[in-house]
Enzyme design. Structure first.
Site, PDB file in Angstrom:
ATOM      1  N   LYS A 158       0.803  -1.230   0.000  1.00 27.51           N
ATOM      2  CA  LYS A 158       0.000   0.000   0.000  1.00 27.51           C
ATOM      3  C   LYS A 158       0.840   1.287   0.000  1.00 27.51           C
ATOM      4  CE  LYS A 158      -4.480  -1.171   1.936  1.00 27.51           C
ATOM      5  NZ  LYS A 158      -5.455  -0.745   2.940  1.00 27.51           N
ATOM      6  N   ASP A 191     -10.570   3.928   1.358  1.00 24.91           N
ATOM      7  CA  ASP A 191     -10.903   3.494   2.719  1.00 24.91           C
ATOM      8  C   ASP A 191     -11.666   4.569   3.500  1.00 24.91           C
ATOM      9  OD1 ASP A 191      -9.926   0.920   2.614  1.00 24.91           O
ATOM     10  OD2 ASP A 191      -7.916   1.484   3.299  1.00 24.91           O
TER      11      ASP A 191
END
Ligand code: NAP
Length: 285
Positions: free
Chosen positions: A71, A107
């Site tokens: 990520k 997110d």
């Protein structure tokens, strides 16, 4: 929908990636929409990340999700990174544009989706976030997006907390974050209407643990929300205790569904059926 000569590819990269629930969620939505796409898991080891991106470009992959451990590492390999992903410091969604790979982070959108369903004046709410890891960063971005007041992040390591606070400087999110050590929490609980667990405490198999004791949760004001990012088990002990104390409980499953729906919408450039993705997730949990 059968695979054809024209099937476009999407996927998720990670190491490990076997546990990912994203293929089930995305393929269910793709099937529902009757589109000629397939979403695949790609196990990619750290040292192969750059080569994998070249390969994805060569086969014109339409987009992909990213999970641990890529990520952060993927950021320098992308052509563009959205401001929210830069501020969070992590990319979970990459799309293909005419210029190359564009990364973002969905997110925060996923985190706030169930909160936006509630009728609250977020400007009057100062959330408390437990934990200062990767997920906490998306929660901070989500709380800023909601318009929340001061955001209090609680951690157990002063140096990490200080680094966390500093990391928001030079981002649109600077100034919103206050940090506190764990022993300050009981005194803060009575002042918040949104208490978020972004630690793994209480996650399966340690389901009898809660990051906050019942005595402290009793201090939550009326109409408070207890939000646990964990989705197995559901509810967690934290949510059970908070519910017993009168709080509204939200688990992490909707965040997972909605971050996926936001990614799929970005790739397909059309509305996607979040309810179908939710059903697929719940069937595979
Ligand atoms: P992470 O980067 O490893 O961060 C975990 C944080 O929790 C760190 O600040 C860590 O503190 C703290 N912590 C760990 N054990 C603790 C303990 N026993 N007591 C107090 N604090 C503790 O993990 P993450 O990626 O942020 O994920 C956190 C949780 O969110 C996981 O349960 C994950 O499954 C969940 N999550 C859910 C979603 C969703 O879509 N629902 C998305 C992302 C994550 P130190 O830094 O001091 O070690």
């Amino acid at each position: 929908m059968p695979i054809t000569g024209k099937t476009k590819l999407l996927g998720v990269i990670g190491d490990p990636v076997e546990h990912s629930l994203s293929p089930a969620m995305h393929n269910a939505a793709i099937a529902h929409l009757g589109l000629d796409y397939a979403y695949l898991p790609f196990p990619i080891q750290k040292e192969n990340l750059a080569r994998a991106l070249d390969g994805f470009a060569a086969i014109a992959l339409a987009g992909f999700n990213i999970t641990i451990p890529h990520k952060q590492a993927i950021i320098p390999l992308l052509t563009e990174v959205s401001p929210v992903a830069r501020a969070i410091g992590a990319v979970n969604t990459v799309g293909r544009t005419s210029k190359g790979w564009e990364g973002t982070n969905t997110d925060a959108i996923g985190f706030i989706a169930p909160l936006k369903e509630l009728d609250r004046d977020w400007t009057k709410i100062s959330p408390i976030i437990l934990g200062n890891g990767g997920a906490a960063r998306a929660v901070v971005a989500g709380c800023v997006e909601l318009g929340c007041g001061e955001i209090r992040v609680v951690g157990r390591d002063f140096e990490k907390l200080d680094k966390f606070k500093q990391s928001w400087q030079d981002t649109p999110f600077a100034g919103a974050v206050r940090v506190h050590l764990w022993d300050e929490l009981p005194a803060l609980v009575s002042e918040t209407k949104l208490l978020v667990n972004s630690t793994p405490v209480g996650m399966s198999p340690h389901i009898d643990r809660s990051p906050v004791e019942e005595a402290a949760l009793k201090q939550l004001p009326e109409n408070a929300i207890a939000y646990d990012l964990i989705y197995t088990p559901s509810p967690t002990r934290f949510l059970q205790l908070a519910q017993n104390c009168g709080a509204l409980a939200i688990d992490g499953s909707e965040m997972l569904v909605q971050q996926g729906a936001a990614a799929l919408q970005l790739w397909l450039q059309q509305p996607v059926p979040a309810d179908v993705m939710r059903q697929a997730l719940l069937a595979n949990l």
